[in-house]
Structure formats: structure tokens, C-alpha cells
Design a protein around this motif. Structure first.
Motif, PDB file in Angstrom:
ATOM      1  N   LEU A  54       0.834  -1.203   0.000  1.00 44.34           N
ATOM      2  CA  LEU A  54       0.000   0.000   0.000  1.00 44.34           C
ATOM      3  C   LEU A  54       0.874   1.261   0.000  1.00 44.34           C
ATOM      4  CD1 LEU A  54      -2.799  -1.015   2.542  1.00 44.34           C
ATOM      5  CD2 LEU A  54      -2.994  -0.820   0.055  1.00 44.34           C
ATOM      6  N   ARG A  55       1.980   1.208   0.717  1.00 41.66           N
ATOM      7  CA  ARG A  55       2.882   2.366   0.730  1.00 41.66           C
ATOM      8  C   ARG A  55       3.499   2.575  -0.641  1.00 41.66           C
ATOM      9  NH1 ARG A  55       7.048   3.294   5.614  1.00 41.66           N
ATOM     10  NH2 ARG A  55       5.011   3.458   6.631  1.00 41.66           N
ATOM     11  N   GLY A  56       3.820   1.460  -1.328  1.00 42.41           N
ATOM     12  CA  GLY A  56       4.354   1.578  -2.675  1.00 42.41           C
ATOM     13  C   GLY A  56       3.353   2.184  -3.626  1.00 42.41           C
ATOM     14  N   LEU A  57       2.099   1.770  -3.532  1.00 41.08           N
ATOM     15  CA  LEU A  57       1.041   2.330  -4.381  1.00 41.08           C
ATOM     16  C   LEU A  57       0.867   3.823  -4.118  1.00 41.08           C
ATOM     17  CD1 LEU A  57      -1.275   2.094  -6.394  1.00 41.08           C
ATOM     18  CD2 LEU A  57      -2.745   1.359  -4.497  1.00 41.08           C
ATOM     19  N   ALA A  58       0.881   4.212  -2.860  1.00 42.80           N
ATOM     20  CA  ALA A  58       0.738   5.631  -2.522  1.00 42.80           C
ATOM     21  C   ALA A  58       1.873   6.448  -3.118  1.00 42.80           C
ATOM     22  CB  ALA A  58       0.689   5.807  -1.007  1.00 42.80           C
ATOM     23  N   ALA A  59       3.092   5.895  -3.091  1.00 41.70           N
ATOM     24  CA  ALA A  59       4.236   6.608  -3.667  1.00 41.70           C
ATOM     25  C   ALA A  59       4.072   6.776  -5.170  1.00 41.70           C
ATOM     26  CB  ALA A  59       5.529   5.856  -3.353  1.00 41.70           C
ATOM     27  N   LEU A  60       3.580   5.747  -5.856  1.00 41.99           N
ATOM     28  CA  LEU A  60       3.351   5.841  -7.299  1.00 41.99           C
ATOM     29  C   LEU A  60       2.313   6.895  -7.629  1.00 41.99           C
ATOM     30  CD1 LEU A  60       3.285   2.048  -8.256  1.00 41.99           C
ATOM     31  CD2 LEU A  60       5.116   3.681  -8.711  1.00 41.99           C
TER      32      LEU A  60
ATOM     33  N   SER B 295       1.541   9.554  -5.991  1.00 48.84           N
ATOM     34  CA  SER B 295       1.942  10.931  -5.670  1.00 48.84           C
ATOM     35  C   SER B 295       3.184  11.382  -6.434  1.00 48.84           C
ATOM     36  CB  SER B 295       2.202  11.061  -4.165  1.00 48.84           C
ATOM     37  OG  SER B 295       3.282  10.243  -3.762  1.00 48.84           O
ATOM     38  N   ALA B 296       3.768  10.481  -7.226  1.00 51.08           N
ATOM     39  CA  ALA B 296       5.014  10.806  -7.917  1.00 51.08           C
ATOM     40  C   ALA B 296       4.786  11.716  -9.115  1.00 51.08           C
ATOM     41  CB  ALA B 296       5.689   9.513  -8.384  1.00 51.08           C
ATOM     42  N   ASP B 297       5.807  12.499  -9.451  1.00 51.49           N
ATOM     43  CA  ASP B 297       5.817  13.268 -10.690  1.00 51.49           C
ATOM     44  C   ASP B 297       6.382  12.451 -11.838  1.00 51.49           C
ATOM     45  OD1 ASP B 297       4.866  15.732  -9.527  1.00 51.49           O
ATOM     46  OD2 ASP B 297       6.852  15.945  -8.612  1.00 51.49           O
ATOM     47  N   VAL B 298       7.334  11.579 -11.517  1.00 55.12           N
ATOM     48  CA  VAL B 298       7.975  10.762 -12.539  1.00 55.12           C
ATOM     49  C   VAL B 298       8.347   9.413 -11.930  1.00 55.12           C
ATOM     50  CG1 VAL B 298      10.226  11.789 -12.057  1.00 55.12           C
ATOM     51  CG2 VAL B 298       9.851  10.638 -14.243  1.00 55.12           C
ATOM     52  N   ILE B 299       8.176   8.357 -12.728  1.00 54.56           N
ATOM     53  CA  ILE B 299       8.513   6.999 -12.301  1.00 54.56           C
ATOM     54  C   ILE B 299       9.610   6.475 -13.220  1.00 54.56           C
ATOM     55  CG2 ILE B 299       7.690   4.622 -12.009  1.00 54.56           C
ATOM     56  CD1 ILE B 299       4.853   5.850 -11.640  1.00 54.56           C
ATOM     57  N   VAL B 300      10.727   6.077 -12.637  1.00 48.78           N
ATOM     58  CA  VAL B 300      11.827   5.482 -13.396  1.00 48.78           C
ATOM     59  C   VAL B 300      11.725   3.977 -13.173  1.00 48.78           C
ATOM     60  CG1 VAL B 300      14.325   5.392 -13.712  1.00 48.78           C
ATOM     61  CG2 VAL B 300      13.218   7.554 -13.072  1.00 48.78           C
TER      62      VAL B 300
ATOM     63  N   ILE C  28      -2.578   6.521 -12.406  1.00 49.20           N
ATOM     64  CA  ILE C  28      -1.173   6.880 -12.183  1.00 49.20           C
ATOM     65  C   ILE C  28      -0.852   7.998 -13.173  1.00 49.20           C
ATOM     66  CG2 ILE C  28       1.221   6.095 -12.158  1.00 49.20           C
ATOM     67  CD1 ILE C  28      -0.391   4.654 -10.078  1.00 49.20           C
ATOM     68  N   ASP C  29      -0.674   9.208 -12.663  1.00 48.73           N
ATOM     69  CA  ASP C  29      -0.481  10.369 -13.535  1.00 48.73           C
ATOM     70  C   ASP C  29       0.976  10.646 -13.873  1.00 48.73           C
ATOM     71  OD1 ASP C  29      -3.217  10.926 -13.683  1.00 48.73           O
ATOM     72  OD2 ASP C  29      -3.164  12.063 -11.797  1.00 48.73           O
TER      73      ASP C  29
END
Length: 264
Positions: free
Chosen positions: A24-30, A32-37, A57-58
Motif C-alpha cells: 500500500l505504501r508503494g502504491l501511494a508513492a506511485l 503521488s510521484a511526478d515521474v517513475i523510473v 497513475i499520472d
């Protein structure tokens, strides 16, 4: 965007490739992220599954995935990319397959970002070393059969695990290409050539299947079935706990399950 604001980096473990095993913490980070590498194995599959499930996921996604023998973005460049993106004021998620700190080079990325003065958070992930054997109901430890386990890659020197017995489970990651050599080295120790082995191929993926054998036969079994990475190899007596029907097992390990009830 406020150019004076410095972003942050979050290392997130995507797990073995099933969105249901993302924390769940990983999903929340995704979210709220601006960019995912993102890595190739596990990470991209999880992002695709989340979108298919209607989870928004924006973030921009930058693919730095590696395939065997092909590393289009070198590791040093990946680490610096995280720093550059965060210094541009963006919140960055580095999405890695499995767990970032289990053969994922997450420690290198963490140190590089911290050396640059960035705030870094680590969100653990479910490692394939444990999750993929579980698909075949193979526990890595079990009362009376195994009291410890070691996780190595097929590229590692195996001398440190040769001395153990069958009650010390060995898990090989990325080990299909060197399977014949690995099996020979491990069999030279206390475990012996008739030690049971299972290969769980494409865990949580569309090509998921299990191949059984012994250290003496598993390489030929894998060649016969054209086993390919990604795969997890499990060596030790815990393999005999798999509830697969004996008819599904290769003949050389069938005798190890004389009293096992067939599960359907």
C-alpha cells in the motif's frame, strides 16, 4: 513548478510482477510521484496491471529496463538520472522489480542519491526469491526439512553454499543460463546428485510453469522443456512439499513422494 524546491527520491519494490503484491505504501508513492523510473521485470507489469484495474497513475514513466545482455541505460546513468530529476524539483519513484535491496542494486542508487544531498525513502517489496517458490507451494524453510536458506544469483560463485546439506535450501535467481554448471557445483557437496530441484518459470506471468528434477537431471529437464528466464530455481528437500500430483513430476523425483496425497 517552484524551481527552488528540490524533489525527493523513493525506491519502491514492485514485487515479482503481480500488482496484488505491491504494498500500500508503494502504491501511494506511485500515485503521488511526478515521474517513475521503471525497471523491465516486475515493475512495468505492475504499472500496466494498475492501469487495467482503473487505478490512476499520472506520473511520467521513464523506462530504463534491462534485458539479458542489453543494458540501454547504464547503471551509473540511472543513478544520476534520479538525482537530476529530483534537483529539477520533481518527486521521483524508482520502481524496481522485487525488493530494491535484493540483487536490485538499490543500495547503489540510495548511496548515490544521498551523496548528492537528496532525501531518499525506501519502500520494501516482495522478493521473487520467496514469492515465486510459493506459487508451487514450496516453503524455503520447514520444520524437519529446512532450517535456513541462501539466495544467490546464477552469476555468483557457489562455493559458499556447497558445504550445506539438503536442510539448507538454495534459491538461484537468474540461473537458467548457468544451470548445468550450478547444479554440478552444488551436487559436488553434501547435497549430492539426487537432491530435488524445482524451477518456477515466469512466476505470476502468462508463461508460469514448474519443472522438477534433481541436481543430476535438472539441466536436461530444463533444456527439454525449453525453460527460459525469468525463473527461480529451488534446491533442497523442501521441493518435495509441493502438492503437485506425482504424475506431474519427473520420474527421478517421483519416489521422494511415496505417501503424498494428490491435491486438486
Amino acid at each position: 513548478m517552484d524551481e527552488a524546491r528540490e524533489g525527493r527520491v523513493t525506491l519502491v519494490g514492485a514485487g515479482p510482477g503481480d500488482a496484488g503484491l505491491l504494498t500500500l505504501r508503494g502504491l501511494a508513492a506511485l500515485q503521488s510521484a511526478d515521474v517513475i523510473v521503471a525497471d523491465r521485470l516486475g515493475a512495468r507489469a505492475v504499472l500496466d496491471q494498475l492501469r487495467e484495474q482503473g487505478i490512476r497513475i499520472d506520473a511520467e514513466v521513464i523506462d530504463v529496463g534491462k534485458t539479458p545482455g542489453l543494458h540501454p541505460v547504464p547503471q551509473e546513468r540511472i543513478s544520476q538520472l534520479l538525482v537530476d530529476l529530483a534537483r529539477d524539483g520533481r518527486d521521483v519513484v524508482r520502481l524496481k522489480g522485487g525488493d530494491p535491496f535484493v540483487f536490485g542494486r538499490g543500495g547503489e542508487e540510495l548511496l548515490h542519491c544521498r551523496a548528492a544531498g537528496l532525501v531518499v525513502e525506501v519502500v520494501p517489496g516482495v522478493t521473487s526469491a520467496v514469492a515465486v517458490p510459493a506459487i508451487a507451494s514450496i516453503p524455503l524453510t520447514h520444520r524437519g526439512l529446512a532450517t535456513a536458506f541462501t539466495v544467490v544469483t546464477g552469476h555468483d560463485q557457489l562455493t559458499q553454499v556447497v558445504g550445506g546439506g539438503r536442510d539448507h535450501t538454495v534459491v538461484l535467481l537468474m540461473g537458467v543460463g548457468t544451470l548445468a554448471h550450478s547444479a554440478h557445483v552444488i551436487a559436488s557437496g553434501e547435497r549430492g546428485a539426487d537432491c530435488p530441484v524445482a524451477i518456477v518459470e515466469d512466476g505470476y506471468g502468462p508463461g508460469q510453469r514448474v519443472t522438477f528434477g534433481t541436481l543430476a537431471t535438472i539441466a536436461s529437464q530444463a533444456a527439454l522443456r525449453q525453460v527460459r528466464n525469468p525463473a527461480v530455481v529451488v534446491v533442497g528437500d523442501v521441493v518435495t512439499l509441493s502438492p503437485y500430483s506425482p504424475e506431474d513430476l519427473s520420474a527421478d523425483v517421483r519416489h521422494l513422494l511415496p505417501d503424498r496425497k494428490v491435491l486438486t
